[in-house]
Design a protein around this motif. Structure first.
Motif, mmCIF file in Angstrom:
data_model
loop_
_atom_site.group_PDB
_atom_site.id
_atom_site.type_symbol
_atom_site.label_atom_id
_atom_site.label_comp_id
_atom_site.label_asym_id
_atom_site.label_seq_id
_atom_site.Cartn_x
_atom_site.Cartn_y
_atom_site.Cartn_z
ATOM 1 N N MET A 1 0.856 -1.196 0.000
ATOM 2 C CA MET A 1 0.000 0.000 0.000
ATOM 3 C C MET A 1 0.890 1.244 0.000
ATOM 4 O O MET A 1 1.839 1.338 0.768
ATOM 5 N N SER A 2 0.573 2.165 -0.918
ATOM 6 C CA SER A 2 1.340 3.403 -0.835
ATOM 7 C C SER A 2 0.404 4.549 -0.456
ATOM 8 O O SER A 2 -0.746 4.595 -0.900
ATOM 9 N N ILE A 3 0.890 5.399 0.406
ATOM 10 C CA ILE A 3 0.066 6.501 0.938
ATOM 11 C C ILE A 3 0.707 7.821 0.507
ATOM 12 O O ILE A 3 1.917 8.013 0.730
ATOM 13 N N PRO A 4 -0.066 8.711 -0.132
ATOM 14 C CA PRO A 4 0.519 9.998 -0.520
ATOM 15 C C PRO A 4 1.098 10.720 0.705
ATOM 16 O O PRO A 4 0.497 10.700 1.777
ATOM 17 N N HIS A 5 2.261 11.301 0.545
ATOM 18 C CA HIS A 5 2.928 12.089 1.609
ATOM 19 C C HIS A 5 3.318 11.252 2.825
ATOM 20 O O HIS A 5 3.482 11.788 3.921
ATOM 21 N N ALA A 6 3.477 9.930 2.635
ATOM 22 C CA ALA A 6 3.780 9.065 3.789
ATOM 23 C C ALA A 6 5.035 9.534 4.523
ATOM 24 O O ALA A 6 5.056 9.607 5.757
ATOM 25 N N GLN A 7 6.074 9.854 3.775
ATOM 26 C CA GLN A 7 7.332 10.251 4.433
ATOM 27 C C GLN A 7 7.165 11.539 5.220
ATOM 28 O O GLN A 7 7.677 11.680 6.330
ATOM 29 N N GLU A 8 6.424 12.500 4.619
ATOM 30 C CA GLU A 8 6.241 13.780 5.324
ATOM 31 C C GLU A 8 5.421 13.586 6.599
ATOM 32 O O GLU A 8 5.689 14.193 7.632
ATOM 33 N N ILE A 9 4.395 12.724 6.487
ATOM 34 C CA ILE A 9 3.548 12.469 7.661
ATOM 35 C C ILE A 9 4.393 11.842 8.778
ATOM 36 O O ILE A 9 4.347 12.266 9.949
ATOM 37 N N ALA A 10 5.189 10.827 8.415
ATOM 38 C CA ALA A 10 6.006 10.145 9.425
ATOM 39 C C ALA A 10 7.003 11.106 10.047
ATOM 40 O O ALA A 10 7.212 11.121 11.269
ATOM 41 N N GLN A 11 7.629 11.945 9.206
ATOM 42 C CA GLN A 11 8.629 12.880 9.738
ATOM 43 C C GLN A 11 7.966 13.941 10.625
ATOM 44 O O GLN A 11 8.524 14.340 11.660
ATOM 45 N N ALA A 12 6.766 14.374 10.232
ATOM 46 C CA ALA A 12 6.058 15.373 11.055
ATOM 47 C C ALA A 12 5.759 14.799 12.441
ATOM 48 O O ALA A 12 5.862 15.500 13.458
ATOM 49 N N LEU A 13 5.404 13.520 12.477
ATOM 50 C CA LEU A 13 5.136 12.881 13.779
ATOM 51 C C LEU A 13 6.407 12.814 14.619
ATOM 52 O O LEU A 13 6.393 13.114 15.823
ATOM 53 N N VAL A 14 7.510 12.417 13.984
ATOM 54 C CA VAL A 14 8.779 12.322 14.717
ATOM 55 C C VAL A 14 9.183 13.704 15.243
ATOM 56 O O VAL A 14 9.577 13.851 16.407
ATOM 57 N N ASP A 15 9.058 14.723 14.421
ATOM 58 C CA ASP A 15 9.452 16.076 14.844
ATOM 59 C C ASP A 15 8.576 16.552 16.003
ATOM 60 O O ASP A 15 9.059 17.167 16.955
ATOM 61 N N TRP A 16 7.279 16.287 15.876
ATOM 62 C CA TRP A 16 6.349 16.697 16.942
ATOM 63 C C TRP A 16 6.692 15.992 18.251
ATOM 64 O O TRP A 16 6.731 16.611 19.318
ATOM 65 N N PHE A 17 6.997 14.700 18.163
ATOM 66 C CA PHE A 17 7.302 13.950 19.387
ATOM 67 C C PHE A 17 8.617 14.427 20.000
ATOM 68 O O PHE A 17 8.747 14.519 21.224
ATOM 69 N N THR A 18 9.581 14.749 19.145
ATOM 70 C CA THR A 18 10.865 15.227 19.656
ATOM 71 C C THR A 18 10.662 16.505 20.468
ATOM 72 O O THR A 18 11.296 16.720 21.501
ATOM 73 N N ALA A 19 9.724 17.339 20.027
ATOM 74 C CA ALA A 19 9.482 18.602 20.733
ATOM 75 C C ALA A 19 8.519 18.453 21.902
ATOM 76 O O ALA A 19 8.646 19.161 22.905
ATOM 77 N N HIS A 20 7.543 17.542 21.796
ATOM 78 C CA HIS A 20 6.450 17.535 22.778
ATOM 79 C C HIS A 20 6.256 16.207 23.510
ATOM 80 O O HIS A 20 5.365 16.122 24.368
ATOM 81 N N GLY A 21 7.046 15.189 23.182
ATOM 82 C CA GLY A 21 6.821 13.872 23.785
ATOM 83 C C GLY A 21 6.911 13.907 25.301
ATOM 84 O O GLY A 21 7.742 14.623 25.871
ATOM 85 N N ARG A 22 6.070 13.153 25.961
ATOM 86 C CA ARG A 22 6.084 13.098 27.415
ATOM 87 C C ARG A 22 7.177 12.153 27.905
ATOM 88 O O ARG A 22 7.558 11.220 27.212
ATOM 89 N N ASP A 23 7.616 12.452 29.095
ATOM 90 C CA ASP A 23 8.693 11.645 29.683
ATOM 91 C C ASP A 23 8.084 10.601 30.617
ATOM 92 O O ASP A 23 7.490 10.959 31.628
#
Ligand code: SF4
Length: 331
Positions: free
Chosen positions: A1-23
């Motif tokens: 299955m290929s999803i449009p913008h999959a890489q951008e979506i995954a990277q946006a999640l990683v960036d968001w977690f890096t900034a806001h992830g709970r400890d």
């Protein structure tokens, strides 16, 4: 299955977690045993409850060998208050398999992890990504909610078709080099922003540019819920100099190996002094337990025994029983 913008979506999640992830304590480790324990605890217990128990439990059983060497009673007792005791039985079975089949070293091959007792698709994904940072998908209720909204999909998330679809999305989207942060982000987004109990906070969401939800509050769609069933139990309290009469549960029941106050037919209890009623819910059952004082000459039934008061604290029992036992033995 290929999803449009999959890489951008995954990277946006990683960036968001890096900034806001709970400890959380389980996010400060990549030790697979510690990850497995946290995941099993979190599957049916809330984060605040697990936070209060996780580090103490890990101190008691820091390795698979430590849990493998414990008795079943010790393991069940250690799980009190967390509920769903099958989990600790499965965890102990997994610990023993790790000791017997892998020399006490947590396996690293996916097939070996999957073969451990009580380990399902979700837990495999969690251990592979959180411990080893491998690009393994995972889907839980939070992830499903995010996916249903992100793709504006109305397939019931708890149907076989829904589950299949969500695992395909998870596999297609998983970040290739930072699955640890990516999977944590997806779950945390569902817990904190794309929530189920209130309107999602879309303005704060890192996925809003790609989200197709037209009415997010109406998603996810679920199959009709099973009806709540009311059940009544009639239990007796008998405290003697020999101890408290209790029944050890057996026969593959949910609480096998744990003790409870002895149960009797309603007609047997009709003539006994009524002490109290206890009400609680478990899965889809609404339980009312009527408690009666039993006469001193009550003959124990098979499976029942007197537990000395000094041993009650170490005797495994579910929370509703523990409350009554503490109340009526003065603990
Ligand atoms: S934009 Fe809103 S509905 Fe869509 S994933 Fe984010 S929080 Fe959920």
């Amino acid at each position: 299955m290929s999803i449009p913008h999959a890489q951008e979506i995954a990277q946006a999640l990683v960036d968001w977690f890096t900034a806001h992830g709970r400890d959380y304590p389980w996010r400060r480790t990549t030790e697979p045993w510690a990850i497995l324990v946290s995941e099993i605890m979190l599957q049916q217990t809330t984060i605040p409850t697990v936070l209060g128990r996780y580090e103490g439990w890990m101190a008691q059983f820091p390795t698979p060998a430590a849990l493998a060497a414990a008795t079943e009673e010790e393991a069940l007792r250690s799980w009190e208050g967390l509920g769903y005791y099958r989990r600790v039985r499965a965890l102990q079975a997994a610990a023993r398999a790790i000791v017997q089949q892998h020399g006490g070293q947590f396996p690293t091959a996916e097939a070996d992890i999957r073969a451990l007792p009580g380990i399902g698709d979700y837990t495999v994904g969690a251990v592979l990504s959180f411990a080893f940072n491998r690009p393994a998908p995972l889907v839980d209720a939070n992830v499903s909610r995010v996916f249903a909204r992100l793709f504006n999909d109305t397939t019931p998330v708890d149907s076989p078709a829904g589950r299949k679809l969500h695992w395909k999305w998870a596999a297609a989207l998983v970040h290739p080099t930072n699955a640890r942060a990516y999977n944590s982000a997806l779950m945390e987004l569902g817990q904190t922003i794309c929530t189920g109990s209130s309107e999602p906070d879309c303005l704060l969401c890192p996925l809003r540019s790609w989200c197709r939800a037209t009415n997010p509050a109406a998603l996810p769609v679920k199959l009709p819920r099973k009806e709540i069933t009311a059940v009544e139990h009639h239990d007796i309290l008998l405290l003697t100099p020999a101890g408290l009469l209790m029944e050890k549960q057996a026969g593959g029941k949910r609480h096998e190996g744990m003790y409870r106050l002895p149960r009797r037919p309603a007609e047997h209890c009709a003539a006994l002094p009524h002490i109290t009623d206890q009400k609680y819910s478990i899965t889809r059952y609404k339980v009312t337990r009527h408690l009666y004082r039993a006469p001193a000459d009550t003959v124990p039934l098979p499976g029942e025994e007197f537990i000395p008061l000094s041993e009650l604290a170490a005797t495994p029992m579910a929370s509703p029983d523990r409350k009554l036992v503490n109340l009526y033995t003065g603990e």
